[in-house]
Write a protein that holds these residues in place. Structure first.
Motif, PDB file in Angstrom:
ATOM      1  N   LYS A  52       0.947  -1.217   0.111  1.00  0.00           N
ATOM      2  CA  LYS A  52       0.126  -0.024   0.005  1.00  0.00           C
ATOM      3  C   LYS A  52       0.856   1.148  -0.072  1.00  0.00           C
ATOM      4  O   LYS A  52       2.045   1.186   0.394  1.00  0.00           O
ATOM      5  CB  LYS A  52      -0.698   0.063   1.316  1.00  0.00           C
ATOM      6  CG  LYS A  52      -0.559   0.153   2.521  1.00  0.00           C
ATOM      7  CD  LYS A  52      -1.490   0.410   3.772  1.00  0.00           C
ATOM      8  CE  LYS A  52      -0.811   0.203   5.079  1.00  0.00           C
ATOM      9  NZ  LYS A  52      -0.246  -0.608   5.601  1.00  0.00           N
ATOM     10  N   THR A  53       0.220   2.419  -0.640  1.00  0.00           N
ATOM     11  CA  THR A  53       1.175   3.512  -0.711  1.00  0.00           C
ATOM     12  C   THR A  53       0.096   4.842  -0.673  1.00  0.00           C
ATOM     13  O   THR A  53      -1.163   4.399  -0.968  1.00  0.00           O
ATOM     14  CB  THR A  53       2.210   3.713  -1.855  1.00  0.00           C
ATOM     15  OG1 THR A  53       2.940   4.734  -1.576  1.00  0.00           O
ATOM     16  CG2 THR A  53       1.190   3.670  -3.181  1.00  0.00           C
ATOM     17  N   ASP A  54       0.410   5.851  -0.434  1.00  0.00           N
ATOM     18  CA  ASP A  54      -0.199   7.161  -0.401  1.00  0.00           C
ATOM     19  C   ASP A  54      -0.541   7.113  -1.963  1.00  0.00           C
ATOM     20  O   ASP A  54       0.014   7.139  -2.715  1.00  0.00           O
ATOM     21  CB  ASP A  54       0.398   8.395  -0.330  1.00  0.00           C
ATOM     22  CG  ASP A  54      -0.073   9.505   0.072  1.00  0.00           C
ATOM     23  OD1 ASP A  54      -1.036   9.852  -0.616  1.00  0.00           O
ATOM     24  OD2 ASP A  54       0.176  10.147   1.179  1.00  0.00           O
ATOM     25  N   VAL A  55      -2.170   7.732  -2.206  1.00  0.00           N
ATOM     26  CA  VAL A  55      -2.486   7.840  -3.271  1.00  0.00           C
ATOM     27  C   VAL A  55      -1.800   8.780  -4.282  1.00  0.00           C
ATOM     28  O   VAL A  55      -1.897   8.905  -5.426  1.00  0.00           O
ATOM     29  CB  VAL A  55      -4.095   8.163  -3.452  1.00  0.00           C
ATOM     30  CG1 VAL A  55      -4.279   9.378  -2.861  1.00  0.00           C
ATOM     31  CG2 VAL A  55      -4.792   7.718  -4.679  1.00  0.00           C
TER      32      VAL A  55
ATOM     33  N   SER B 134      -9.339   8.229   3.284  1.00  0.00           N
ATOM     34  CA  SER B 134      -8.973   8.660   4.901  1.00  0.00           C
ATOM     35  C   SER B 134      -8.526   7.452   5.711  1.00  0.00           C
ATOM     36  O   SER B 134      -9.167   7.178   6.623  1.00  0.00           O
ATOM     37  CB  SER B 134     -10.306   9.254   5.400  1.00  0.00           C
ATOM     38  OG  SER B 134     -10.237  10.018   6.514  1.00  0.00           O
ATOM     39  N   PHE B 135      -7.505   6.842   5.222  1.00  0.00           N
ATOM     40  CA  PHE B 135      -7.134   5.636   5.800  1.00  0.00           C
ATOM     41  C   PHE B 135      -6.404   5.916   7.142  1.00  0.00           C
ATOM     42  O   PHE B 135      -6.242   5.236   8.135  1.00  0.00           O
ATOM     43  CB  PHE B 135      -6.281   4.725   4.926  1.00  0.00           C
ATOM     44  CG  PHE B 135      -5.665   3.632   5.386  1.00  0.00           C
ATOM     45  CD1 PHE B 135      -6.322   2.596   5.227  1.00  0.00           C
ATOM     46  CD2 PHE B 135      -4.441   3.452   5.810  1.00  0.00           C
ATOM     47  CE1 PHE B 135      -6.254   1.142   5.708  1.00  0.00           C
ATOM     48  CE2 PHE B 135      -4.028   1.918   6.079  1.00  0.00           C
ATOM     49  CZ  PHE B 135      -4.741   1.081   6.064  1.00  0.00           C
ATOM     50  N   ASN B 136      -5.460   6.756   7.079  1.00  0.00           N
ATOM     51  CA  ASN B 136      -4.673   7.273   8.398  1.00  0.00           C
ATOM     52  C   ASN B 136      -4.105   8.727   8.397  1.00  0.00           C
ATOM     53  O   ASN B 136      -4.220   9.215   7.165  1.00  0.00           O
ATOM     54  CB  ASN B 136      -3.579   6.252   8.649  1.00  0.00           C
ATOM     55  CG  ASN B 136      -2.485   6.433   7.311  1.00  0.00           C
ATOM     56  OD1 ASN B 136      -2.621   5.582   6.414  1.00  0.00           O
ATOM     57  ND2 ASN B 136      -1.632   7.406   7.523  1.00  0.00           N
ATOM     58  N   PRO B 137      -3.795   9.397   9.466  1.00  0.00           N
ATOM     59  CA  PRO B 137      -3.345  10.690   9.585  1.00  0.00           C
ATOM     60  C   PRO B 137      -1.788  10.912   9.154  1.00  0.00           C
ATOM     61  O   PRO B 137      -1.176   9.758   9.441  1.00  0.00           O
ATOM     62  CB  PRO B 137      -3.675  11.025  10.894  1.00  0.00           C
ATOM     63  CG  PRO B 137      -3.528   9.715  11.750  1.00  0.00           C
ATOM     64  CD  PRO B 137      -4.061   8.662  10.587  1.00  0.00           C
ATOM     65  N   MET B 138      -1.639  11.822   8.579  1.00  0.00           N
ATOM     66  CA  MET B 138      -0.172  12.090   7.910  1.00  0.00           C
ATOM     67  C   MET B 138       0.449  13.312   9.296  1.00  0.00           C
ATOM     68  O   MET B 138      -0.403  13.849   9.599  1.00  0.00           O
ATOM     69  CB  MET B 138      -0.011  12.398   6.589  1.00  0.00           C
ATOM     70  CG  MET B 138      -0.510  11.529   5.413  1.00  0.00           C
ATOM     71  SD  MET B 138       0.501  10.040   5.785  1.00  0.00           S
ATOM     72  CE  MET B 138       1.972  10.599   4.629  1.00  0.00           C
TER      73      MET B 138
ATOM     74  N   ARG C 244      -5.349  13.679   5.984  1.00  0.00           N
ATOM     75  CA  ARG C 244      -5.797  12.579   6.035  1.00  0.00           C
ATOM     76  C   ARG C 244      -5.333  11.725   4.689  1.00  0.00           C
ATOM     77  O   ARG C 244      -5.780  12.097   3.598  1.00  0.00           O
ATOM     78  CB  ARG C 244      -7.302  12.149   6.441  1.00  0.00           C
ATOM     79  CG  ARG C 244      -7.742  12.771   7.633  1.00  0.00           C
ATOM     80  CD  ARG C 244      -7.359  11.722   8.690  1.00  0.00           C
ATOM     81  NE  ARG C 244      -7.959  10.353   8.470  1.00  0.00           N
ATOM     82  CZ  ARG C 244      -7.835   9.512   9.348  1.00  0.00           C
ATOM     83  NH1 ARG C 244      -7.392   9.744  10.699  1.00  0.00           N
ATOM     84  NH2 ARG C 244      -8.271   8.178   9.355  1.00  0.00           N
ATOM     85  N   ARG C 245      -4.370  10.420   5.064  1.00  0.00           N
ATOM     86  CA  ARG C 245      -4.078   9.773   3.674  1.00  0.00           C
ATOM     87  C   ARG C 245      -5.171   8.886   2.953  1.00  0.00           C
ATOM     88  O   ARG C 245      -5.769   8.162   3.825  1.00  0.00           O
ATOM     89  CB  ARG C 245      -2.679   9.064   4.016  1.00  0.00           C
ATOM     90  CG  ARG C 245      -2.373   8.380   2.886  1.00  0.00           C
ATOM     91  CD  ARG C 245      -0.996   7.621   3.148  1.00  0.00           C
ATOM     92  NE  ARG C 245      -1.038   6.414   4.027  1.00  0.00           N
ATOM     93  CZ  ARG C 245      -0.194   5.295   3.937  1.00  0.00           C
ATOM     94  NH1 ARG C 245       0.705   5.403   3.335  1.00  0.00           N
ATOM     95  NH2 ARG C 245      -0.383   4.337   4.630  1.00  0.00           N
ATOM     96  N   ASP C 246      -5.388   8.962   1.851  1.00  0.00           N
ATOM     97  CA  ASP C 246      -5.971   7.958   0.867  1.00  0.00           C
ATOM     98  C   ASP C 246      -5.001   6.877   0.807  1.00  0.00           C
ATOM     99  O   ASP C 246      -3.862   7.315   0.017  1.00  0.00           O
ATOM    100  CB  ASP C 246      -6.613   8.507  -0.224  1.00  0.00           C
ATOM    101  CG  ASP C 246      -7.908   9.570   0.195  1.00  0.00           C
ATOM    102  OD1 ASP C 246      -8.379   9.546   1.326  1.00  0.00           O
ATOM    103  OD2 ASP C 246      -8.063  10.144  -0.683  1.00  0.00           O
ATOM    104  N   ALA C 247      -5.187   5.596   1.241  1.00  0.00           N
ATOM    105  CA  ALA C 247      -4.059   4.673   0.837  1.00  0.00           C
ATOM    106  C   ALA C 247      -4.492   3.768  -0.391  1.00  0.00           C
ATOM    107  O   ALA C 247      -5.659   3.325  -0.396  1.00  0.00           O
ATOM    108  CB  ALA C 247      -4.035   3.597   1.934  1.00  0.00           C
ATOM    109  N   VAL C 248      -3.841   3.492  -1.247  1.00  0.00           N
ATOM    110  CA  VAL C 248      -4.071   2.898  -2.402  1.00  0.00           C
ATOM    111  C   VAL C 248      -3.299   1.492  -2.375  1.00  0.00           C
ATOM    112  O   VAL C 248      -2.310   1.148  -1.885  1.00  0.00           O
ATOM    113  CB  VAL C 248      -3.737   3.330  -3.719  1.00  0.00           C
ATOM    114  CG1 VAL C 248      -2.345   3.779  -4.013  1.00  0.00           C
ATOM    115  CG2 VAL C 248      -4.092   2.582  -5.092  1.00  0.00           C
TER     116      VAL C 248
END
Length: 204
Positions: free
Chosen positions: A143-146, A168-172, A177-181
């Motif tokens: 997984k990574t940041d979109v 909105s997977f986790n806070p940075m 809020r990071r969207d994770a792909v």
């Protein structure tokens, strides 16, 4: 005091992997200075969920790697560039769900002098091969940041399949809020991915 690491984590921690380009082994205390020499670069951490901006940040980061390894939560490897005989960065096995036949390859970074020099794919090739052929995994996920287009291109380049975005997977660290792909390689897909990465490894 905790006992020996068991299961997949123990087998991965004991492994020493190598090919013509790179060698990987579990991180150890004696690597601290060599890892620091390549880790103090803010560009590495732009899309990470933590930052390494100061000496205190680095000490916390490195100690967490050792603690995670000792607890069997994650197996962080140092990546050695065999042509230079130097540590180039780090990659890890994590989220080791052995009962489900699933694990993650991540926490991946390379120092400035080693990016774009044919390190990432050979290292990922070793980790994927170990996951499928030695551990017997059915699914390897990433997984990574979109927003991290270089990482996304790199995952597509090794043959991983993009599965979707968890919003909105986790806070940075910057408050976003990071969207994770998510990406994955399945056991049935591994032979084709292996051939693809093997061709890359021998290309001029």
């Amino acid at each position: 005091m905790s006992g020996p690491i068991s299961g997949w984590a123990g087998r991965a921690a004991a492994a020493e992997l190598e090919n013509a380009a790179v060698a990987l082994r579990a991180v150890r205390e004696s690597d601290r200075a060599a890892v620091r020499a390549v880790a103090m670069d803010p560009d590495i951490w732009r899309y990470f969920v933590s930052r390494v901006d100061t000496e205190e940040d680095f000490e916390r980061f490195f100690s967490t790697m050792l603690t995670d390894l000792a607890a069997g939560r994650r197996v962080p490897y140092v990546v050695l560039d065999r042509s230079r005989g130097r540590i180039a960065g780090s990659m890890s096995f994590g989220n080791l769900a052995q009962a489900d036949g699933r694990l993650e390859i991540g926490w991946s970074w390379l120092g400035r002098d080693f990016r774009g020099r044919g390190i990432n794919r050979p290292a990922k090739h070793l980790l994927l091969g170990f996951a499928f052929e030695t551990l017997g995994a059915e699914r390897v996920e990433f997984k990574t940041d979109v927003l991290n287009e270089p990482a996304r291109a790199g995952l597509r380049g090794i043959g991983a399949v993009e599965e979707g975005v968890l919003r909105s997977f986790n806070p940075m660290p910057d408050g976003r809020r990071r969207d994770a792909v998510f990406y994955s390689v399945l056991r049935a897909e591994w032979p084709a991915v292996d051939r693809r990465l093997s061709r890359v490894a021998v290309a001029p």
